[in-house]
Write a protein that holds these residues in place. Structure first.
Motif, PDB file in Angstrom:
ATOM      1  N   ALA A  33       0.913  -1.409  -0.026  1.00 14.64           N
ATOM      2  CA  ALA A  33       0.128  -0.008  -0.052  1.00 14.64           C
ATOM      3  C   ALA A  33       0.989   1.335   0.105  1.00 14.64           C
ATOM      4  CB  ALA A  33      -0.882  -0.004   1.383  1.00 14.64           C
ATOM      5  N   ASP A  34       1.964   1.234   0.711  1.00 18.25           N
ATOM      6  CA  ASP A  34       2.736   2.371   0.822  1.00 18.25           C
ATOM      7  C   ASP A  34       3.466   2.614  -0.414  1.00 18.25           C
ATOM      8  OD1 ASP A  34       2.075   3.145   3.540  1.00 18.25           O
ATOM      9  OD2 ASP A  34       3.524   2.089   4.374  1.00 18.25           O
ATOM     10  N   ALA A  35       4.061   1.431  -0.984  1.00 23.97           N
ATOM     11  CA  ALA A  35       4.681   1.607  -2.330  1.00 23.97           C
ATOM     12  C   ALA A  35       3.788   2.247  -3.507  1.00 23.97           C
ATOM     13  CB  ALA A  35       5.320   0.162  -2.607  1.00 23.97           C
ATOM     14  N   GLY A  36       2.643   1.971  -3.308  1.00 24.46           N
ATOM     15  CA  GLY A  36       1.654   2.401  -4.271  1.00 24.46           C
ATOM     16  C   GLY A  36       0.846   3.654  -3.947  1.00 24.46           C
ATOM     17  N   ARG A  37       1.482   4.304  -2.808  1.00 26.63           N
ATOM     18  CA  ARG A  37       0.834   5.392  -2.017  1.00 26.63           C
ATOM     19  C   ARG A  37      -0.823   5.230  -2.076  1.00 26.63           C
ATOM     20  NH1 ARG A  37       4.436   9.392  -2.214  1.00 26.63           N
ATOM     21  NH2 ARG A  37       6.392   9.092  -3.420  1.00 26.63           N
ATOM     22  N   GLN A  38      -1.141   4.222  -1.279  1.00 26.23           N
ATOM     23  CA  GLN A  38      -2.386   4.278  -0.972  1.00 26.23           C
ATOM     24  C   GLN A  38      -2.771   4.084   0.624  1.00 26.23           C
ATOM     25  OE1 GLN A  38      -4.829   2.232  -3.771  1.00 26.23           O
ATOM     26  NE2 GLN A  38      -3.428   1.286  -4.831  1.00 26.23           N
ATOM     27  N   ASP A  39      -3.675   4.371   1.055  1.00 29.86           N
ATOM     28  CA  ASP A  39      -4.001   4.101   2.556  1.00 29.86           C
ATOM     29  C   ASP A  39      -4.245   2.537   2.607  1.00 29.86           C
ATOM     30  OD1 ASP A  39      -5.080   5.227   5.278  1.00 29.86           O
ATOM     31  OD2 ASP A  39      -6.427   3.577   4.448  1.00 29.86           O
ATOM     32  N   PRO A  40      -3.725   1.935   3.728  1.00 32.20           N
ATOM     33  CA  PRO A  40      -3.764   0.623   3.613  1.00 32.20           C
ATOM     34  C   PRO A  40      -5.258  -0.091   4.091  1.00 32.20           C
ATOM     35  CG  PRO A  40      -2.455   1.439   5.712  1.00 32.20           C
ATOM     36  CD  PRO A  40      -2.795   2.428   4.565  1.00 32.20           C
ATOM     37  N   TYR A  41      -5.918   0.837   4.721  1.00 34.88           N
ATOM     38  CA  TYR A  41      -7.390   0.443   4.832  1.00 34.88           C
ATOM     39  C   TYR A  41      -8.160   0.593   3.669  1.00 34.88           C
ATOM     40  CZ  TYR A  41     -12.351   0.563   6.465  1.00 34.88           C
ATOM     41  OH  TYR A  41     -13.636   0.463   6.636  1.00 34.88           O
ATOM     42  N   GLU A  42      -7.763   1.510   3.085  1.00 37.19           N
ATOM     43  CA  GLU A  42      -8.617   1.860   1.687  1.00 37.19           C
ATOM     44  C   GLU A  42      -8.157   0.830   0.686  1.00 37.19           C
ATOM     45  OE1 GLU A  42     -11.296   3.729   1.675  1.00 37.19           O
ATOM     46  OE2 GLU A  42     -11.030   4.815   3.499  1.00 37.19           O
ATOM     47  N   LEU A  43      -7.115   0.485   0.580  1.00 38.08           N
ATOM     48  CA  LEU A  43      -6.643  -0.503  -0.255  1.00 38.08           C
ATOM     49  C   LEU A  43      -7.214  -1.864  -0.096  1.00 38.08           C
ATOM     50  CD1 LEU A  43      -5.015  -1.327  -2.806  1.00 38.08           C
ATOM     51  CD2 LEU A  43      -2.982  -1.888  -1.186  1.00 38.08           C
ATOM     52  N   ARG A  44      -7.286  -2.362   1.174  1.00 35.62           N
ATOM     53  CA  ARG A  44      -8.021  -3.528   1.365  1.00 35.62           C
ATOM     54  C   ARG A  44      -9.705  -3.319   1.160  1.00 35.62           C
ATOM     55  NH1 ARG A  44      -4.079  -3.016   5.702  1.00 35.62           N
ATOM     56  NH2 ARG A  44      -3.099  -5.176   6.180  1.00 35.62           N
ATOM     57  N   HIS A  45     -10.079  -2.272   1.462  1.00 38.36           N
ATOM     58  CA  HIS A  45     -11.484  -2.072   1.056  1.00 38.36           C
ATOM     59  C   HIS A  45     -11.573  -2.305  -0.519  1.00 38.36           C
ATOM     60  CE1 HIS A  45     -15.363   0.120   1.267  1.00 38.36           C
ATOM     61  NE2 HIS A  45     -15.488  -0.537   2.229  1.00 38.36           N
ATOM     62  N   ARG A  46     -10.923  -1.818  -1.291  1.00 36.12           N
ATOM     63  CA  ARG A  46     -10.946  -1.653  -2.752  1.00 36.12           C
ATOM     64  C   ARG A  46     -10.891  -3.262  -3.187  1.00 36.12           C
ATOM     65  NH1 ARG A  46      -7.797   2.668  -5.939  1.00 36.12           N
ATOM     66  NH2 ARG A  46      -8.370   1.657  -7.834  1.00 36.12           N
ATOM     67  N   LEU A  47      -9.755  -3.950  -2.591  1.00 34.41           N
ATOM     68  CA  LEU A  47      -9.694  -5.261  -2.934  1.00 34.41           C
ATOM     69  C   LEU A  47     -10.568  -6.381  -2.526  1.00 34.41           C
ATOM     70  CD1 LEU A  47      -5.506  -5.293  -2.681  1.00 34.41           C
ATOM     71  CD2 LEU A  47      -6.875  -5.357  -4.744  1.00 34.41           C
ATOM     72  N   LEU A  48     -11.583  -5.807  -1.546  1.00 29.36           N
ATOM     73  CA  LEU A  48     -12.691  -6.629  -1.287  1.00 29.36           C
ATOM     74  C   LEU A  48     -13.921  -6.439  -1.876  1.00 29.36           C
ATOM     75  CD1 LEU A  48     -11.615  -6.964   2.770  1.00 29.36           C
ATOM     76  CD2 LEU A  48     -11.327  -8.557   1.012  1.00 29.36           C
ATOM     77  N   ALA A  49     -13.791  -5.529  -2.868  1.00 31.24           N
ATOM     78  CA  ALA A  49     -15.048  -4.860  -3.563  1.00 31.24           C
ATOM     79  C   ALA A  49     -16.210  -6.051  -3.909  1.00 31.24           C
ATOM     80  CB  ALA A  49     -14.646  -4.111  -4.699  1.00 31.24           C
ATOM     81  N   ASP A  50     -15.446  -7.396  -4.076  1.00 29.58           N
ATOM     82  CA  ASP A  50     -16.546  -8.349  -4.492  1.00 29.58           C
ATOM     83  C   ASP A  50     -16.581  -9.382  -3.515  1.00 29.58           C
ATOM     84  OD1 ASP A  50     -16.569  -7.200  -7.083  1.00 29.58           O
ATOM     85  OD2 ASP A  50     -14.750  -8.331  -7.896  1.00 29.58           O
ATOM     86  N   SER A  51     -16.298  -8.865  -2.443  1.00 25.64           N
ATOM     87  CA  SER A  51     -16.361 -10.001  -1.227  1.00 25.64           C
ATOM     88  C   SER A  51     -17.182  -9.400   0.053  1.00 25.64           C
ATOM     89  CB  SER A  51     -14.882 -10.312  -0.915  1.00 25.64           C
ATOM     90  OG  SER A  51     -14.903 -11.380   0.243  1.00 25.64           O
ATOM     91  N   PRO A  52     -18.323  -9.249  -0.023  1.00 30.08           N
ATOM     92  CA  PRO A  52     -19.364  -8.539   0.696  1.00 30.08           C
ATOM     93  C   PRO A  52     -19.233  -9.122   2.224  1.00 30.08           C
ATOM     94  CG  PRO A  52     -20.658  -9.842  -0.698  1.00 30.08           C
ATOM     95  CD  PRO A  52     -19.321  -9.935  -1.311  1.00 30.08           C
ATOM     96  N   ARG A  53     -18.980 -10.111   2.458  1.00 29.09           N
ATOM     97  CA  ARG A  53     -18.521 -10.632   3.860  1.00 29.09           C
ATOM     98  C   ARG A  53     -17.473 -10.091   4.521  1.00 29.09           C
ATOM     99  NH1 ARG A  53     -17.269 -16.683   6.303  1.00 29.09           N
ATOM    100  NH2 ARG A  53     -17.868 -16.271   8.285  1.00 29.09           N
ATOM    101  N   HIS A  54     -16.163  -9.863   3.632  1.00 24.50           N
ATOM    102  CA  HIS A  54     -15.170  -9.312   4.217  1.00 24.50           C
ATOM    103  C   HIS A  54     -15.413  -7.807   4.213  1.00 24.50           C
ATOM    104  CE1 HIS A  54     -14.045 -13.463   2.682  1.00 24.50           C
ATOM    105  NE2 HIS A  54     -13.572 -13.605   3.790  1.00 24.50           N
ATOM    106  N   ARG A  55     -15.721  -7.296   3.298  1.00 28.82           N
ATOM    107  CA  ARG A  55     -15.863  -5.834   3.356  1.00 28.82           C
ATOM    108  C   ARG A  55     -16.723  -5.195   4.529  1.00 28.82           C
ATOM    109  NH1 ARG A  55     -17.171  -2.197  -2.079  1.00 28.82           N
ATOM    110  NH2 ARG A  55     -15.162  -1.018  -1.923  1.00 28.82           N
ATOM    111  N   THR A  56     -17.704  -6.138   4.860  1.00 26.74           N
ATOM    112  CA  THR A  56     -18.838  -6.042   6.014  1.00 26.74           C
ATOM    113  C   THR A  56     -17.815  -5.728   7.298  1.00 26.74           C
ATOM    114  OG1 THR A  56     -20.722  -6.734   4.671  1.00 26.74           O
ATOM    115  CG2 THR A  56     -20.851  -6.309   7.203  1.00 26.74           C
ATOM    116  N   LEU A  57     -17.061  -6.666   7.466  1.00 30.82           N
ATOM    117  CA  LEU A  57     -16.342  -7.022   8.593  1.00 30.82           C
ATOM    118  C   LEU A  57     -15.457  -5.949   8.838  1.00 30.82           C
ATOM    119  CD1 LEU A  57     -16.417  -9.147  10.625  1.00 30.82           C
ATOM    120  CD2 LEU A  57     -14.382 -10.357   9.763  1.00 30.82           C
ATOM    121  N   LEU A  58     -14.817  -5.481   7.504  1.00 27.08           N
ATOM    122  CA  LEU A  58     -13.719  -4.313   7.672  1.00 27.08           C
ATOM    123  C   LEU A  58     -14.179  -3.055   8.049  1.00 27.08           C
ATOM    124  CD1 LEU A  58     -10.835  -3.594   7.096  1.00 27.08           C
ATOM    125  CD2 LEU A  58     -11.334  -3.338   4.973  1.00 27.08           C
ATOM    126  N   GLU A  59     -15.307  -2.929   7.558  1.00 26.26           N
ATOM    127  CA  GLU A  59     -16.224  -1.872   7.754  1.00 26.26           C
ATOM    128  C   GLU A  59     -16.698  -1.919   9.376  1.00 26.26           C
ATOM    129  OE1 GLU A  59     -19.153  -1.640   4.996  1.00 26.26           O
ATOM    130  OE2 GLU A  59     -17.980  -1.086   3.558  1.00 26.26           O
TER     131      GLU A  59
END
Lengths: 148, 746
Positions: free
Chosen positions: B552-578
């Motif tokens: 995330a740091d190398a790609g200049r992205q916030d680590p929470y936001e990057l996780r959130h984006r990469l879980l876009a198609d995984s509602p169970r995990h996205r819900t849990l992260l939120e």
């Protein structure tokens, strides 16, 4: 050698440098007091000696021959102890439970000396180890018992 | 290596976080003959019945339940209680269907037997399996027993069953106002056949399942009455202590002062054992004093499996793992990681490692052995797998397994310590000593002997490479785990296959990175390795989730936001992260200044261990270079639950252990010997470092997952990610206490 434990006198014939812990457990069958480390590191063996929390694994039996010893076996006969047990139950403190005799005894010594302990008092007195990590529940139970 | 390989290895390598599939077996019905509910019908008859036909584990009421005259229930649990609350969970599940308040249950560990093989056809307490493996069977068991009680009551009252109902502990005939306590009809019910079909209670009507029911063992554990193996005593018993060879593989040669030691107070006898010497005495302290006074010359014995090399050092082993090259055997592959890495706009690389860990359960191992006059051998032993210990004890004793009676007392913590580990189990020594002195013997290992012979979480290193596209999004990830997993060690390793316990937590991750490869390079571990709470996940999720923040740091992205984006198609995990973000008052990475003026940061991590999903956030600061963890927030989704209070307690416990491992713990070997032999040299988390813990349980309705272990893996990476924000560099090795962080305080 004569020992006064939980208000009762016991005659034991043992090498005077034997740790109190093993006299309690093997000579007198009081196994509520636990062996954890043998080095006063963990506190599972905590008993009260003249009201002071004492690590019985490094306390020679000879050194407490003229003292009042209190163990977990008498905890509910003690007003402070009983209050703590109820707080332990109400906070559902124990997990594996192995360290809890020592924890309850440490808390008993604390509340006998400081009936209204501050959080700092609790932190300073409740230093026994718990591998299950029940520390937050322990602190909550001590606070509850102090308020009871 | 242990038997039961196919079962255990399959179960314990369920790396994808998917529940282990069981074949659903039906009830066997009346063909097994009469059941026994009454107090006169204990385990002996249940055992006798067991031989008659194929047993559907978990189905025979008589093997599990005794309804006593006072209508309380004695329940034999297939799973061993070690603090995780399983006895209470069993009482809730069975009590719900039987219609008995869980508070009226007395639960004990069941003896070995085919009825209790509820863990994928085998039996062990571990892998966070107990409730999810047995939930359906235990509900049916309770419902079957209730059905039989209703039948017996109908006969007694001469009314149709349809006119009867139950309320906790008794059968009611509301038309006549009559009630019969269960205890009065238990014997009659026992004569009835097992029902072939039972109706289970509707979930909406649950009174105890899903509720914060009080634990059954808390009062006894708060008053010193709970008994562990170390506390037990039988008539005529002697006490034993041992001194092991400093390195595994040594055998006692000369005992220079044996005669003197034999004359010490209370000493009964001195013994040579495989790899150890023992003293037997009339108290344990005397036995210990004697055995530690023995001056032993050790010689190397040829052919000891996993003999400890005299030059073994953890430092050298870590260097070896980190220097090992190659991509290894693929375990998980998706897309084409190699090509994607080659064409990536940017490649991030890092190597991580984690140390050996000791279990450090507070109850030192012990074993009580008694040879009975009928030639049987009775053992009281801390164990997580009674049948496996029985088989091993029978082999050692040279008798049939059914001649070995196993008692499985409450465990003073286990965390994976009490599997069948051969050289790490005291019971073989106790069997030998009891035979030699012709008396029952209780053997206790001192804490120092425990640190010498405990099995260790293996040491591991992982090499990561990630490819990012021009926008900083990960397009490829390659991970190579180097080392050995405990499942392969104990249940058989196939050279061409990856041991799942070595890669779980690197494999089975949920982020949508299109090109992935997870491989393993096997390197024999010279130590005796074992299962440690959450097994491979306990370190692998640290490796992966901290490397994730590097990406995330190398790609200049916030680590929470990057996780959130990469879980876009995984509602169970996205819900849990939120959920964890919300629980923590909204995501903020920091550094920020807290109300007390300290400079703080937060880290986030996710894990998919043992069928459950977990998201963790930790908040840390630094004071004089020491890492202070203030708060840990955990959102856990085990699908569905039995006891929210126990889940909360288990998550607290997991946070403590995860934190302890992240900050403090490391087993160090020099010249083939562990440098720490007690807690003074191997510190574990003390109360002053315990953070506040906040737990949110999410019930997604997914298949039920585990509880005992899943809280652990997210803790070390959440902490390490937060610390990295404060110190401005990545910390790629545990424990974090090895890094000098002075000079960056807030």
């Amino acid at each position: 050698m004569e020992l006064t434990i939980n208000g009762t006198k016991h005659e034991v014939d043992i090498e005077p440098d034997t740790p109190l812990l093993w006299v309690l457990r093997d000579e007198l069958g009081m196994t509520g007091t636990k062996y954890g480390c043998g080095l006063a590191q963990c506190g599972a063996c905590t008993v009260l000696v003249d009201g002071q929390a004492t690590r019985s694994c490094v306390t020679s039996v000879e050194s407490v021959a003229r003292s009042e010893i209190m163990t977990i076996e008498a905890i509910t006969e003690d007003t402070v102890g009983q209050k703590l047990v109820e707080a332990w139950v109400s906070n559902q403190v124990p997990q594996c439970g192995y360290c809890q005799s020592g924890q309850v005894m440490a808390a008993t010594a604390l509340l006998k000396q400081s009936p209204q302990p501050t959080d700092e008092d609790i932190a300073a007195a409740m230093v026994n180890l718990c591998r299950c990590g029940t520390y937050n529940a322990i602190a909550a139970a001590v606070r509850q018992a102090a308020e009871a | 290596m242990n038997d039961m390989s196919p079962i255990a290895s399959e179960i314990m390598t369920s790396v994808n976080g998917k529940p282990f599939k069981l074949s659903r077996r039906g009830f066997l019905g009346a063909s097994l003959g009469a059941l026994v509910l009454g107090v006169t019908l204990p385990a002996a008859r249940a055992r006798a019945q067991a031989g008659a036909a194929t047993i559907a584990p978990g189905s025979r009421v008589a093997a599990f339940l005794e309804i006593r005259p006072d209508s309380t229930v004695l329940f034999r649990s297939a799973f061993i209680e070690g603090g995780q609350g399983i006895f209470t969970a069993m009482a809730q599940i069975v009590g719900e269907e039987l219609d008995v308040n869980p508070a009226n249950f007395v639960v004990e560990g069941a003896p070995p037997g085919p009825d209790y093989l509820l863990t994928g056809g085998g039996r062990f307490t571990g892998g966070s399996m107990s409730v999810r493996m047995s939930y359906d069977a235990m509900r049916k068991l309770g419902a079957s027993a209730r059905h039989m009680l209703l039948q017996a009551a109908a006969a007694r009252l001469s009314v149709p069953v349809a006119e009867l109902s139950t309320e906790p502990g008794r059968v009611l005939h509301s038309a006549s106002g009559r009630a019969i306590p269960y205890g009065e009809i238990a014997d009659a019910a026992a004569e009835l056949p097992l029902p072939t079909d039972v109706v289970l209670r509707d979930r909406a009507d649950f009174r105890w399942i899903g509720k914060p029911v009080a634990r059954l063992d808390v009062r006894d554990k708060s008053t010193g009455k709970a008994q562990y193996t170390i506390d037990l005593k039988v008539d005529g018993m002697l006490h034993a202590a041992v001194q092991h060879s400093p390195r595994l593989g040594g055998e006692p040669d000369v005992l220079q002062n044996e005669a003197d030691v034999r004359g010490m107070p209370g000493v009964h006898s001195i013994h040579r054992l495989p790899g150890a010497v023992a003293a037997v005495a009339n108290s344990w302290w005397r036995a210990r004093m004697a055995v530690e006074a023995l001056q032993v010359t050790w010689t190397e014995a040829a052919g000891t499996a996993h003999a400890m090399p005299a030059d073994f050092s953890t430092e050298a082993h870590r260097a070896k793992l980190k220097a090992t090259t190659g991509d290894g055997v693929a375990f998980e592959a998706e897309g084409d990681a190699q090509s994607a890495l080659a064409s990536a706009a940017r490649v991030v690389e890092a190597t991580y490692d984690a140390p050996y860990l000791a279990h450090g359960q507070l109850e030192p191992p012990s074993a009580l052995a008694r040879w009975n006059d009928d030639g049987s051998l009775e053992l009281w032993i801390p164990n997580q797998a009674p049948e496996m210990f029985q088989a091993e004890a029978a082999k050692l004793a040279g008798i049939a397994p059914e001649k070995v009676l196993i008692h499985s007392p409450m465990l003073g913590g286990f965390f994976g310590r009490h599997f069948l580990y051969q050289t790490a189990n005291p019971f073989p020594q106790a069997i030998h000593l009891a035979k030699a002195v012709n008396r029952p013997v209780k053997l206790i290992w001192s804490r120092e002997e425990e640190f010498l012979r405990d099995t260790l979480r293996p040491m591991a290193a992982v090499r990561f490479r990630a490819g990012l596209d021009a926008s900083g999004m990960p397009v490829a990830l390659s991970a190579v785990a180097v080392g050995e997993g405990p499942t392969g060690r104990w249940f058989g390793r196939q050279p061409d296959k990856v041991d799942g316990s070595a890669v779980e937590g690197i494999a089975g991750k949920v982020y949508a990175i299109p090109n992935r490869r997870v491989g393993q390079v096997h390197v024999d571990d010279p130590a005796i390795i074992g299962f440690w709470r959450s097994v491979g996940h306990s370190m692998n999720d640290f490796f992966y989730e901290t490397f994730f923040d590097e990406m995330a740091d190398a790609g200049r992205q916030d680590p929470y936001e990057l996780r959130h984006r990469l879980l876009a198609d995984s509602p169970r995990h996205r819900t849990l992260l939120e959920a964890v973000a919300k629980l923590s008052g909204g995501w903020q990475r920091g550094p920020f200044t807290a109300e007390d003026g300290t400079r703080r940061a937060r880290g986030v991590a996710m894990a998919s261990p043992f069928g459950s999903e977990v998201a963790t956030v930790a908040e840390v600061s630094l004071q004089q270079g020491e890492i202070i963890v203030h708060d840990v927030w955990v959102a856990i989704d085990p699908g569905s639950i039995v006891n929210p209070a126990i889940i909360d307690a288990q998550v607290n416990s997991a946070v403590a252990l995860g934190l302890s491992s992240a900050l403090l713990e490391e087993v160090v070997y020099v010249d083939g010997m562990p440098q720490a032999r007690n807690y003074d040299g191997y510190p574990i988390l003390a109360p002053d470092r315990m953070p506040r813990v906040h737990v949110r349980i999410v019930e997604s309705g997914a298949p039920m997952g585990g509880i005992g272990e899943p809280g652990v893996p997210g803790v070390p990476p959440a902490i390490a990610n937060a610390v990295s924000v404060l110190v401005g560099k990545r910390l790629r090795s545990l424990p974090l206490s090895k890094f000098d962080l002075r000079g960056v305080d807030g």
